[in-house]
Design a protein around this motif. Structure first.
Motif, PDB file in Angstrom:
ATOM      1  N   ILE A  19       0.807  -1.118  -0.014  1.00 22.06           N
ATOM      2  CA  ILE A  19       0.083  -0.112   0.197  1.00 22.06           C
ATOM      3  C   ILE A  19       0.978   1.351  -0.218  1.00 22.06           C
ATOM      4  O   ILE A  19       1.612   1.749   0.907  1.00 22.06           O
ATOM      5  N   LEU A  20       1.190   1.815  -1.129  1.00 22.10           N
ATOM      6  CA  LEU A  20       1.707   3.224  -1.327  1.00 22.10           C
ATOM      7  C   LEU A  20       1.352   4.304  -0.969  1.00 22.10           C
ATOM      8  O   LEU A  20       0.003   4.783  -1.846  1.00 22.10           O
ATOM      9  N   PHE A  21       1.672   5.095  -0.070  1.00 22.72           N
ATOM     10  CA  PHE A  21       1.011   6.466   0.165  1.00 22.72           C
ATOM     11  C   PHE A  21       2.331   7.424  -0.285  1.00 22.72           C
ATOM     12  O   PHE A  21       3.688   7.329   0.549  1.00 22.72           O
ATOM     13  N   VAL A  22       2.025   8.426  -1.011  1.00 25.60           N
ATOM     14  CA  VAL A  22       3.123   9.242  -1.459  1.00 25.60           C
ATOM     15  C   VAL A  22       2.677  10.530  -0.702  1.00 25.60           C
ATOM     16  O   VAL A  22       1.667  10.948  -0.826  1.00 25.60           O
ATOM     17  N   MET A  23       3.888  11.024  -0.079  1.00 28.38           N
ATOM     18  CA  MET A  23       3.737  11.943   0.803  1.00 28.38           C
ATOM     19  C   MET A  23       4.197  13.576   0.202  1.00 28.38           C
ATOM     20  O   MET A  23       5.158  13.386  -0.788  1.00 28.38           O
ATOM     21  N   GLN A  24       3.210  14.351   0.517  1.00 26.30           N
ATOM     22  CA  GLN A  24       3.144  15.673  -0.148  1.00 26.30           C
ATOM     23  C   GLN A  24       2.675  16.587   0.715  1.00 26.30           C
ATOM     24  O   GLN A  24       1.780  16.522   1.375  1.00 26.30           O
ATOM     25  N   ILE A  25       3.386  17.743   0.660  1.00 22.35           N
ATOM     26  CA  ILE A  25       2.939  19.077   1.022  1.00 22.35           C
ATOM     27  C   ILE A  25       3.031  20.183  -0.118  1.00 22.35           C
ATOM     28  O   ILE A  25       3.716  20.325  -0.904  1.00 22.35           O
ATOM     29  N   ARG A  26       1.690  20.798  -0.008  1.00 22.15           N
ATOM     30  CA  ARG A  26       1.459  21.997  -0.867  1.00 22.15           C
ATOM     31  C   ARG A  26       1.070  23.205  -0.272  1.00 22.15           C
ATOM     32  O   ARG A  26       0.045  22.986   0.537  1.00 22.15           O
ATOM     33  N   LEU A  27       1.034  24.366  -1.032  1.00 23.71           N
ATOM     34  CA  LEU A  27       0.501  25.374  -0.358  1.00 23.71           C
ATOM     35  C   LEU A  27      -0.942  25.984  -1.199  1.00 23.71           C
ATOM     36  O   LEU A  27      -0.667  25.824  -2.506  1.00 23.71           O
ATOM     37  N   GLU A  28      -1.823  26.585  -0.632  1.00 23.59           N
ATOM     38  CA  GLU A  28      -2.630  27.175  -1.347  1.00 23.59           C
ATOM     39  C   GLU A  28      -2.962  28.679  -0.675  1.00 23.59           C
ATOM     40  O   GLU A  28      -2.929  28.697   0.573  1.00 23.59           O
ATOM     41  N   PRO A  29      -3.216  29.752  -1.675  1.00 23.01           N
ATOM     42  CA  PRO A  29      -3.169  29.461  -3.020  1.00 23.01           C
ATOM     43  C   PRO A  29      -1.753  29.303  -3.633  1.00 23.01           C
ATOM     44  O   PRO A  29      -0.813  29.781  -2.863  1.00 23.01           O
ATOM     45  N   ARG A  30      -1.664  28.692  -4.872  1.00 24.12           N
ATOM     46  CA  ARG A  30      -0.367  28.448  -5.394  1.00 24.12           C
ATOM     47  C   ARG A  30      -0.040  29.377  -6.744  1.00 24.12           C
ATOM     48  O   ARG A  30       0.381  28.998  -7.588  1.00 24.12           O
ATOM     49  N   LYS A  31      -0.315  30.595  -6.347  1.00 30.12           N
ATOM     50  CA  LYS A  31      -0.015  31.603  -7.614  1.00 30.12           C
ATOM     51  C   LYS A  31       1.392  31.813  -7.942  1.00 30.12           C
ATOM     52  O   LYS A  31       1.743  31.981  -8.899  1.00 30.12           O
ATOM     53  N   THR A  32       1.977  32.026  -6.745  1.00 30.56           N
ATOM     54  CA  THR A  32       3.479  32.024  -6.894  1.00 30.56           C
ATOM     55  C   THR A  32       4.100  31.275  -5.899  1.00 30.56           C
ATOM     56  O   THR A  32       3.485  30.309  -5.021  1.00 30.56           O
ATOM     57  N   GLU A  33       5.622  30.995  -6.126  1.00 30.31           N
ATOM     58  CA  GLU A  33       6.392  30.204  -5.190  1.00 30.31           C
ATOM     59  C   GLU A  33       6.223  30.720  -3.694  1.00 30.31           C
ATOM     60  O   GLU A  33       6.720  30.165  -2.479  1.00 30.31           O
ATOM     61  N   ALA A  34       6.112  32.425  -3.553  1.00 28.85           N
ATOM     62  CA  ALA A  34       6.058  33.012  -2.352  1.00 28.85           C
ATOM     63  C   ALA A  34       4.980  33.555  -1.891  1.00 28.85           C
ATOM     64  O   ALA A  34       4.052  33.570  -2.714  1.00 28.85           O
ATOM     65  N   THR A  35       4.535  33.532  -0.387  1.00 33.44           N
ATOM     66  CA  THR A  35       3.450  33.947   0.184  1.00 33.44           C
ATOM     67  C   THR A  35       3.597  35.468   0.464  1.00 33.44           C
ATOM     68  O   THR A  35       4.578  35.711   1.349  1.00 33.44           O
ATOM     69  N   GLU A  36       2.811  36.448   0.389  1.00 38.38           N
ATOM     70  CA  GLU A  36       2.849  37.690   0.718  1.00 38.38           C
ATOM     71  C   GLU A  36       2.480  37.778   2.348  1.00 38.38           C
ATOM     72  O   GLU A  36       1.566  37.117   2.724  1.00 38.38           O
ATOM     73  N   GLU A  37       3.348  38.607   3.058  1.00 38.37           N
ATOM     74  CA  GLU A  37       2.805  38.769   4.462  1.00 38.37           C
ATOM     75  C   GLU A  37       1.464  39.319   4.659  1.00 38.37           C
ATOM     76  O   GLU A  37       0.929  39.973   3.907  1.00 38.37           O
ATOM     77  N   ASN A  38       0.892  38.676   5.931  1.00 40.31           N
ATOM     78  CA  ASN A  38      -0.236  39.081   6.124  1.00 40.31           C
ATOM     79  C   ASN A  38      -1.244  38.212   5.578  1.00 40.31           C
ATOM     80  O   ASN A  38      -2.635  38.520   5.709  1.00 40.31           O
TER      81      ASN A  38
END
Length: 400
Positions: free
Chosen positions: A143-162
């Motif tokens: 039973i293979l579980f592929v582990m992943q983390i992702r952020l939303e929203p994914r507009k860019t690689e970085a997230t704006e403060e606040n």
């Protein structure tokens, strides 16, 4: 004979196609197949290598098959031949060449007369999630579980403060069916449980950060599986937060009002902003860069100088200093300096005058002074002026 061999090859090809096209519907929940003799859970981070280990009792002739059982029955490889208890790649038939390029098989006989088999699949992606089975007499399910983390929203690689941020992870604890997929899933931030981090709200497979701050930039978020057998696997994500410029900009020296006289040297002023990525900084007509260098000032320099910090397309912040320059000439400057010096020495001068009266008796006050009178007016020089305490003082005049 040749015709017979051709017919056998055709039969083999037809059988291979039937195996590769065989389809059935999986009715079990994710992570469990009731027809497996053995079930093993494998957790592996995305884009890494999944390793499947199993052991079978050796028999001289057994067919082998490796299958991925999602909603369709997808055969990866199969073979009807083993040589001396080993599985050799050249004996395998591949239904999909893409699996062949990323699958490695190692087998060997152990001291108990069993076959140890190791299957490695590289470059694992989310589409590889699911149940696999390997058949060699008996069936072992992986039973293979592929582990992943992702952020939303994914507009860019970085997230704006606040901004609000949602951190998703796979697999959710709710899809792991015990005891067949026996693992506990935990969230960590910089090695500490998320439960001890006030700025995070945790749910099953999800972390919600209502307002991400620059303090979280560079923080490591971990989603970890801890299996009952002690195996630990995890995926990590490094927070990338963009921010700035903030109010207010930093100045060194920190004052914003300068009072100078024409000819003075204005100190260099450095303006900085806390930004990621770095802001562009300008002093307007005085040029770009964070340092204002005016040098010697004149009355024409009176006015405002404004430092502007800009992060392209996001935000601009300004801070202004005021410069007041008096247009005095050098003679006035010297007069002002002398006046300040005289004022500062006046108290000391008064104290010095008192020294003449320290040794006087109660009846006589005497001072000896010489008054120099210009000779061109014919006046005499008076010396030894004696003052007595009597009402009509005697004056002795000495002629030179």
């Amino acid at each position: 004979m040749a015709i017979l061999l051709l017919k056998l090859r055709d039969v083999s090809l037809i059988f291979t196609r039937l195996i590769c096209l065989f389809v059935f519907t999986v009715t079990n929940v994710e992570g469990y197949a009731s027809w497996c003799d053995f079930s093993k859970t494998v957790f592996v981070p995305e884009e890494s290598t999944a390793t499947f280990l199993t052991t079978f009792t050796f028999r001289t002739f057994r067919h082998t098959m490796f299958v991925k059982t999602d909603r369709t029955f997808q055969t990866i490889f199969w073979s009807f031949h083993l040589r001396e208890g080993h599985i050799f790649t050249d004996n395998l038939d591949w239904c999909d060449p893409s699996w062949k390029n990323r699958t490695n098989i190692i087998s060997q006989l152990n001291t108990k007369g069993q076959i140890d088999i190791r299957i490695e699949i590289s470059n694992i992606s989310m589409k590889d999630n699911g149940t696999y089975y390997f058949s060699l007499g008996k069936v072992t399910c992986f039973i293979l579980f592929v582990m992943q983390i992702r952020l939303e929203p994914r507009k860019t690689e970085a997230t704006e403060e606040n901004m609000p941020v949602y951190v998703y992870a796979h697999p959710h604890a709710s899809v792991i069916t015990r005891p067949f997929a026996n693992a506990t899933m935990t969230w960590l931030v910089n090695g500490l449980s998320v439960n001890k981090t006030a700025s995070f709200i945790q749910q099953d497979g999800l972390i919600w950060i209502p307002h991400i701050t620059r303090g979280l930039d560079g923080s490591n978020v971990t989603y970890r599986s801890v299996q009952d057998n002690g195996n630990v696997n995890e995926v990590n994500y490094t927070m990338n937060v963009t921010y700035g410029p903030s109010q207010s900009l930093s100045l060194e020296p920190g004052q914003t009002q300068y009072y100078l006289v024409s000819g003075d040297i204005m100190p260099d002023i450095t303006c900085t902003a806390d930004c990621k990525p770095p802001c562009s900084i300008s002093w307007g007509k005085y040029g770009s860069g964070g340092t204002l260098r005016l040098g010697e000032v004149t009355s024409k320099d009176t006015g405002e100088c404004t430092c502007t910090a800009t992060r392209t397309g996001v935000k601009t912040v300004k801070r202004t200093i005021n410069i007041h320059v008096a247009g005095f000439n050098n003679s006035v400057r010297k007069s002002l300096n002398q006046t300040i010096e005289d004022c500062s020495n006046s108290q000391a001068a008064d104290n010095h005058g008192l020294e003449h009266y320290e040794a006087l008796d109660t009846n006589t006050i005497q001072k000896e002074k010489v008054y120099e009178v210009p000779t061109e007016v014919g006046l005499e020089t008076y010396e030894n002026i004696r003052l007595s305490s009597i009402s009509t003082p005697e004056v002795q005049v000495a002629h030179s």
